[in-house]
Motif scaffolding. Structure first.
Motif: not given
Lengths: 448, 450
Positions: A188, A193, A351, A371, A374, B246, B248-250, B252
């Motif tokens: 990615v 990011w 999730y 998503h 966080p 995880p 935090g990565l997902m 992105m």
């Protein structure tokens, strides 16, 4: 119910009570002007937008380049998926700041804003008379962040940088990849990011300082330097040994065991560093004999020892299923997990329960699942409220609400071409083909 | 006259000079610190997400108190090949910056009492234990927020503090490899699935070489803490932050989950290619690798012209053909046939020359793949103080990466000291913050509380 579960249920109740839409937003009242395109700058603003900041995004005539960048060149309802991913909850204005009249209008916005973010070439804003020097004259409390590959000054300032260049100039692919194979780029645009995230941290830090003193400031952030900052022990190691950190595949050279192993039906990541965790793993494998020599984690880290141990674990996992290894980890207290892909994450109950993946109905595009950023916060959780928008979609609303312009004044600006909307002949700037001309527009702000 | 050391190739040298004056590295120490006065307790254990989170705050001027058990945080032993500098490994040396390192045995009642007293004086608490561990000891958020409702409590853990997987796997420790494996990005990183030239044993998910899971988790925590501070300033209310690396990565992971939502299709691991922009890839050359970006049609035509391969421009004329997974290995290897004949410098010059031609078809972008040692030699990073050599009285001369917050004009971030040994700041912290007398402190030492 065991101890862990009574705790997790208590935490869940704390979140369930507080996370109704329309409740508190942490950054409510923070107004951000986004003069950005692609991923890096827009992501920094996106992170703040999901926590309640009001982000107004300015696009030129062509629009954000990501309107044209979408996987497999596939456009959904005229929308580029590449544009959608870093643009939520924003207000969309078509206005090119290089236009002298637009410049004056932009300064009116700046008077009423808290933050300006740009990721243009360094100096571009200055050429338009909109560098921090001019902006702070109209608003001394303003925080302005510029981000580019190499920042606003220095021998490489102004050089072209993309995500993949920031990765490679920052040293990430040099340490990513399998032993004796070539360097591998992140799957990615990771340097975009993570640097967007670092920019958001810098902006919020500056806002927290402003709370005490009222003073704004200028921030000059460098993308490639940010990649360097994130490479943990790479630099201490080079300084101490004079050597380059080698590529080691999925093996962690600083933690043993920590690697990805083959199972009968897939892959499993395993880690166990403390004596207790390692003992748990040894018991699960029926290899308590290893404990004597390898109790101390430092005994497992020399190259030969690490290879020896990883090979033993590999033999053990080979004949097992991923799920069996995960269960053993739960039982024996080491760490093991399957690799989660897009499909698994999309359908994950976990999730969804946590608001890490959110479902919402967008007025323009319909049902969405994405998503959300966080961390989960019990009073002020992040929320996705709406998706990206066609070019200039919110012109009318923003000019009325923020600057108090009349409908006539807005028509006049449109006539002069100072502000503009989507060009019907460029589909990716447009609403979906079946858009009814009203849905999603605010304040009844239909055009004409 | 422009000084290239400052202006580089920028479009506005005068602006570069002004920006330099605003963010000059030599002036950093004369300026105030943004988070001066903020007290942070970092109780992370064996977890660099917690340590990276508190590094952001410490670089910005917060007083970060690093609380370790009497035998030290096991994170100090997480070091390549087990190389130690005295009591500390290389990774911890980099993230010990600006922190006060104290010891405290929270398993003893006296230790917990001291911790409660520290929390009364604190603004932020960071912890990385398994969910519920501190609550069992009587020091969870529920308990601590009663005495300090302004407290911002940030728990960092792979599976988070609630949800079905937290209940299922809450007995497991958190690690970077697990965070990466669960963060979706790893599933699409690695050697390309569809390339017939890649041996099958390499066709598997690949982690980022660094601790990307931990560092992303830590940065998200620092972000959340700053958000919560702003909110607290307006409302007086602290809150509970549940940070799962995880996740935090997902968030992105580019477009793969959105694409799945729309098409219900997965995207294969792309290797060095990209399914939204191509060519946008790393290619082998005579002396290493180069980056090539030529994804818009004119740029692609330009690249084909440089390579003298009009046939490629004809076979793959639009993004539709270039973004097809089945075509990408072919395009990759055809470009490689050209690049392997030259060194990276030769290729860079070739592209610069082409881009300067008035009749060019489009701009081609090329870049280098640098090794750590090459990076350490570059003038740009020297001018901008990207690295610093700290002369530490205990650990000796140590090279570390500087704070990236250093280019804030009013409150630049900085590194004030390297790392301190286990318990080195007990005196300072317990006496200054808690007002303990020396005799009390000695007794705590004898009782193995600190």
């Amino acid at each position: 119910m065991n101890g862990v579960n009574s705790y997790t249920h208590w935490v869940k109740s704390m979140f369930d009570n507080k996370s109704h839409p329309g409740e508190l937003e942490a950054l409510e009242g923070v107004r951000v002007l986004e003069v950005c395109a692609l991923v890096l700058g827009p992501s920094a603003c996106d992170y703040m937008a999901e926590f309640g900041a009001e982000v107004i995004k300015f696009e030129g005539q062509k629009g954000d380049n990501m309107r044209f960048v979408t996987p497999y060149d596939y456009f959904w309802k005229n929308m580029s998926i590449g544009l959608q991913i870093q643009n939520h909850n924003k207000y969309w204005v078509g206005m090119h700041l290089g236009n002298p009249e637009a410049k004056e209008i932009f300064l009116e916005f700046v008077r009423k804003a808290d933050v300006v973010v740009d990721n243009l070439r360094p100096g571009r804003m200055a050429q338009w008379g909109l560098s921090y020097r001019e902006l702070k004259e109209v608003n001394p409390g303003l925080v302005q962040l510029h981000v580019s590959g190499y920042g606003s000054w220095g021998p490489w300032s102004g050089r072209t940088s993309y995500d993949a260049i920031a990765q490679s100039m920052g040293g990430l692919p040099a340490i990513t990849g399998f032993e004796k194979r070539g360097p591998i780029k992140s799957g990615v645009w990771i340097a975009d990011w993570i640097t967007g995230l670092a920019c958001a941290i810098a902006i919020l830090t500056a806002l927290n300082y402003r709370e005490k003193t009222g003073e704004g400031q200028f921030i000059d952030y460098q993308q490639a330097e940010n990649v360097i900052r994130w490479l943990d022990w790479t630099w201490v190691y080079a300084g101490l040994t004079g050597k380059d950190r080698p590529k080691a595949g999925n093996r962690d050279l600083a933690i043993c065991p920590s690697d990805l192993f083959d199972c009968k039906d897939g892959w499993v990541a395993i880690a166990a560093f403390t004596e207790e965790e390692f003992a748990g793993l040894c018991r699960a494998m029926g290899r308590e004999d290893l404990l004597e020599k390898y109790r101390d984690p430092l005994m497992r880290l020399p190259d030969e020892e690490a290879r020896y141990l990883l090979n033993i674990i590999c033999q053990w996992t080979k004949s097992r299923r991923v799920e069996d290894v995960e269960r053993a980890a739960d039982e024996y207290g080491f760490a093991a997990s399957r690799v989660i892909d897009a499909e698994a994450a999309y359908h994950s109950t976990h999730y969804r329960q946590r608001g890490a993946v959110q479902e919402y109905d967008d007025d323009v595009y319909g049902h969405m699942v994405e998503h959300a950023y966080p961390p989960r916060m019990n009073l002020t959780p992040s929320r996705i409220k709406w998706a990206c928008r066609p070019l200039g979609f919110d012109n009318e609303y923003v000019f009325k609400k923020v600057l108090g312009y009349s409908t006539e004044a807005i028509r006049e600006l449109e006539k002069k071409g100072v502000i503009f909307r989507w060009n019907p002949s460029i589909p990716c700037q447009n609403p979906p083909p079946d858009w009814d001309g009203k849905k999603g527009l605010r304040n009844g702000g239909g055009q004409g | 006259m422009t000084d290239r050391r400052i202006a580089g190739v920028t479009v506005d040298p005068e602006y570069a000079r002004w920006a330099f004056e605003q963010t000059r590295p030599q002036d950093v120490r004369k300026k105030p610190e943004a988070l001066d006065g903020l007290v942070v307790l970092d109780m992370s254990y064996g977890n660099f997400a917690g340590l990276f989170a508190s590094s952001w705050l410490a670089e910005a001027g917060a007083k970060v108190i690093r609380i370790e058990p009497p035998q030290g945080d096991i994170a100090r032993k997480m070091s390549p090949y087990g190389i130690m500098v005295k009591d500390t490994g290389l990774a911890y040396l980099a993230e010990g910056r600006n922190k006060f390192h104290i010891t405290l045995n929270i398993k003893s009642e006296k230790g917990r009492d001291l911790l409660r007293r520290l929390v009364e004086k604190a603004d932020v608490l960071i912890e990385t234990f398994r969910p519920g561990y501190l609550q069992e000891l009587g020091m969870g958020y529920g308990q601590l927020s009663e005495t300090n409702p302004r407290l911002i409590y940030c728990a960092i853990y792979t599976y988070g503090q609630y949800g079905v997987e937290a209940e299922l796997h809450g007995s497991q420790p958190g690690y970077d490899i697990i965070d990466q494996a669960r963060g979706v990005i790893m599933s699409v990183t690695g050697e390309p699935e569809l390339d017939p030239e890649v041996p099958s044993e390499y066709k598997k998910p690949l982690k980022h070489g660094n601790w990307m899971g931990w560092y992303a988790g830590g940065a998200w925590a620092a972000f959340g803490i700053n958000v919560a501070l702003l909110f607290r300033n307006r409302t007086g209310r602290g809150q509970f932050l549940d940070c799962s690396p995880p996740e935090g990565l997902m968030c992105m992971s580019n477009y793969i989950m959105q694409y799945y939502h729309i098409k219900k299709e997965m995207m294969p691991r792309a290797g060095n290619y990209d399914y939204a922009v191509f060519p946008y890839t790393y290619e082998r050359c005579k002396d290493g690798y180069v980056f090539i970006g030529a994804y818009a049609d004119p740029s692609w035509q330009g690249l084909c012209e440089i390579m003298d391969r009009p046939d490629l421009a004809e076979t793959f004329p639009t993004p539709k053909e270039r973004l097809t997974p089945a075509n990408q290995p072919t395009i990759q290897h055809e470009i490689e046939k050209f690049t392997v004949r030259f060194t990276s410098d030769e290729l860079l010059n070739m592209v610069d020359e082409y881009n300067a031609r008035p009749d060019r078809k489009g701009v081609v972008v090329m870049g280098r793949l640098e090794s750590p040692r090459e990076i350490l030699q570059r003038e740009h990073w020297k001018e901008r103080d990207t690295f610093i050599r700290v002369q530490d009285p205990y650990y000796g001369e140590t090279l570390i990466q500087n704070s990236t917050l250093k280019s804030m004009s009013r409150t630049p971030g900085r590194v004030k000291w390297l790392c301190h040994p286990v318990g080195a700041d007990n005196e300072t912290v317990y006496r200054e913050i808690l007002g303990l007398r020396t005799t009390e402190l000695r007794k705590l030492e004898r009782d193995k509380v600190v």
